[in-house]
Design a protein around this motif. Structure first.
Motif, mmCIF file in Angstrom:
data_model
loop_
_atom_site.group_PDB
_atom_site.id
_atom_site.type_symbol
_atom_site.label_atom_id
_atom_site.label_comp_id
_atom_site.label_asym_id
_atom_site.label_seq_id
_atom_site.Cartn_x
_atom_site.Cartn_y
_atom_site.Cartn_z
ATOM 1 N N GLU A 1 -24.833 139.354 38.580
ATOM 2 C CA GLU A 1 -24.835 139.207 37.100
ATOM 3 C C GLU A 1 -25.399 137.666 36.823
ATOM 4 O O GLU A 1 -24.935 136.823 37.535
ATOM 5 N N TYR A 2 -26.012 137.686 35.729
ATOM 6 C CA TYR A 2 -26.444 136.410 35.223
ATOM 7 C C TYR A 2 -25.759 136.154 33.888
ATOM 8 O O TYR A 2 -25.926 136.996 32.845
ATOM 9 N N GLU A 3 -24.635 135.309 33.875
ATOM 10 C CA GLU A 3 -23.945 135.235 32.533
ATOM 11 C C GLU A 3 -23.371 133.836 32.438
ATOM 12 O O GLU A 3 -23.952 132.810 33.398
ATOM 13 N N THR A 4 -22.683 133.638 31.234
ATOM 14 C CA THR A 4 -22.113 132.404 31.005
ATOM 15 C C THR A 4 -21.078 131.726 31.611
ATOM 16 O O THR A 4 -20.248 132.828 32.351
ATOM 17 N N GLU B 1 -16.117 131.757 28.674
ATOM 18 C CA GLU B 1 -16.201 132.165 27.370
ATOM 19 C C GLU B 1 -16.384 130.800 26.401
ATOM 20 O O GLU B 1 -15.672 129.947 26.602
ATOM 21 N N ASP C 1 -23.198 146.097 23.686
ATOM 22 C CA ASP C 1 -23.226 146.355 24.967
ATOM 23 C C ASP C 1 -24.162 147.634 25.216
ATOM 24 O O ASP C 1 -23.924 148.621 24.710
ATOM 25 N N PHE D 1 -25.311 128.677 32.343
ATOM 26 C CA PHE D 1 -25.316 130.101 32.757
ATOM 27 C C PHE D 1 -25.720 130.106 34.198
ATOM 28 O O PHE D 1 -26.085 129.039 34.833
ATOM 29 N N TYR E 1 -23.865 141.269 24.625
ATOM 30 C CA TYR E 1 -24.011 140.071 23.694
ATOM 31 C C TYR E 1 -22.879 140.029 22.806
ATOM 32 O O TYR E 1 -22.501 141.143 22.090
ATOM 33 N N GLU F 1 -21.472 134.664 23.573
ATOM 34 C CA GLU F 1 -21.318 134.653 25.154
ATOM 35 C C GLU F 1 -22.233 136.036 25.498
ATOM 36 O O GLU F 1 -22.614 136.960 24.788
ATOM 37 N N ALA F 2 -22.927 135.971 26.576
ATOM 38 C CA ALA F 2 -23.935 137.144 27.078
ATOM 39 C C ALA F 2 -23.827 137.182 28.555
ATOM 40 O O ALA F 2 -23.743 136.379 29.459
ATOM 41 N N GLU F 3 -24.276 138.368 28.985
ATOM 42 C CA GLU F 3 -24.468 138.503 30.126
ATOM 43 C C GLU F 3 -25.465 139.819 30.506
ATOM 44 O O GLU F 3 -25.466 140.811 29.749
#
Length: 275
Positions: free
Chosen positions: A55-58, A61, A227, A66, A246, A264-266
């Motif tokens: 996963e590529y995510e923040t 929260e 999502d 990233f 998102y 927040e996104a992933e």
């Protein structure tokens, strides 16, 4: 001779289509939604699946940082009719289909909390770590028809760090009944003051230690989001899955110094092997 050849071809084609239909019926998921893991192939008894995703995510929260993270995937499941009991990662739960259009789910999961070192840029220095703990999650989906093309969804998360509620609508794409295809959900998320302040509040003590302004949030709208889930059966044993999320925070959440970003996104992708 030509008539016999044509008849033979027709019979062969019918056989192929019948076998394909029977195979899909045998692999029919309890509900044909890519976001709902079902490794039972439509059969009662035990099912096992193991995999991993990236996963590529923040980083946390509200973060503007990233990074990549590897996550386990798969589950141990036991099916009895329209009920599946499962253990997946840090969650132990049950889901059941009722009247072909109600999907109910209950699980106990583990919230890992937040640590100061989740921010490589030191954005959380002085705030300390938020507590780990268990959460009870209750969810219900109500489809408009038994093909699960459209549905309503609601979710309640209750734990030591407060309560969160989610309400939304979803749509499924594709016609297969084995859980493959894609779906999209549009949701609104609400939290109580305890949940809000666990993630975005700053106490007087934390303010002195971090230099950030003391912040106290009330309950209410947390965010609106979308999502997307995708699942494809490569063969009888291998699946590929993907997800994108998102979440756009409300104005109150965005006013917190912890919220370095408005969203927040992933995005993630992975593979699962079904035994």
């Amino acid at each position: 001779m030509k008539k016999l050849t044509a008849l033979a071809l027709v019979m062969m084609m019918q056989g192929v289509f019948c076998q394909s239909a029977l195979a899909q019926q045998e692999n029919r998921a309890m509900v044909p939604l890519p976001s709902v893991d079902d490794f039972t192939r439509g059969n009662d008894g035990w099912a096992f699946a193991l995999g991993a995703g990236i996963e590529y995510e923040t980083a946390y929260e509200g973060s503007d940082e990233f990074g990549f993270e590897v996550q386990p995937a798969g589950a141990i499941q036991w099916r009895s009719g329209d009920n599946i009991f499962y253990f997946a990662g840090e969650a132990l739960g049950w889901r059941g289909l009722r009247a072909e259009t109600w999907l109910l789910e209950a699980l106990i999961g583990f919230d890992e909390g937040r640590e100061e070192n989740d921010s490589d840029d030191g954005r959380l220095d002085g705030l300390g770590d938020t507590e780990e703990g268990f959460e009870l999650v209750l969810q219900a989906r109500r489809a408009f028809s038994d093909d699960w093309r459209y549905w309503l969804v609601s979710r309640l998360v209750a734990g030591d760090n407060g309560n969160l509620g989610l309400f939304g609508v979803g749509r499924r794409f594709g016609d297969k009944t084995d859980g493959s295809g894609s779906e999209i959900n549009l949701v609104a998320v609400f939290h109580d003051s305890k949940y809000a302040n666990t993630g975005f509040g700053i106490t007087a003590q934390q303010s002195l230690a971090s230099g950030l302004n003391e912040t106290r949030l009330s309950g209410g709208l947390r965010s609106v989001g979308v999502d997307y889930n995708y699942r494809h059966n490569i063969n009888e044993n291998w699946q590929i899955f993907a997800e994108a999320l998102y979440e756009h925070f409300s104005s109150e959440v965005r006013s917190s110094p912890i919220a370095r970003s408005n969203y927040e996104a992933e995005i993630g992708i992975g593979f699962i092997y079904i035994f």
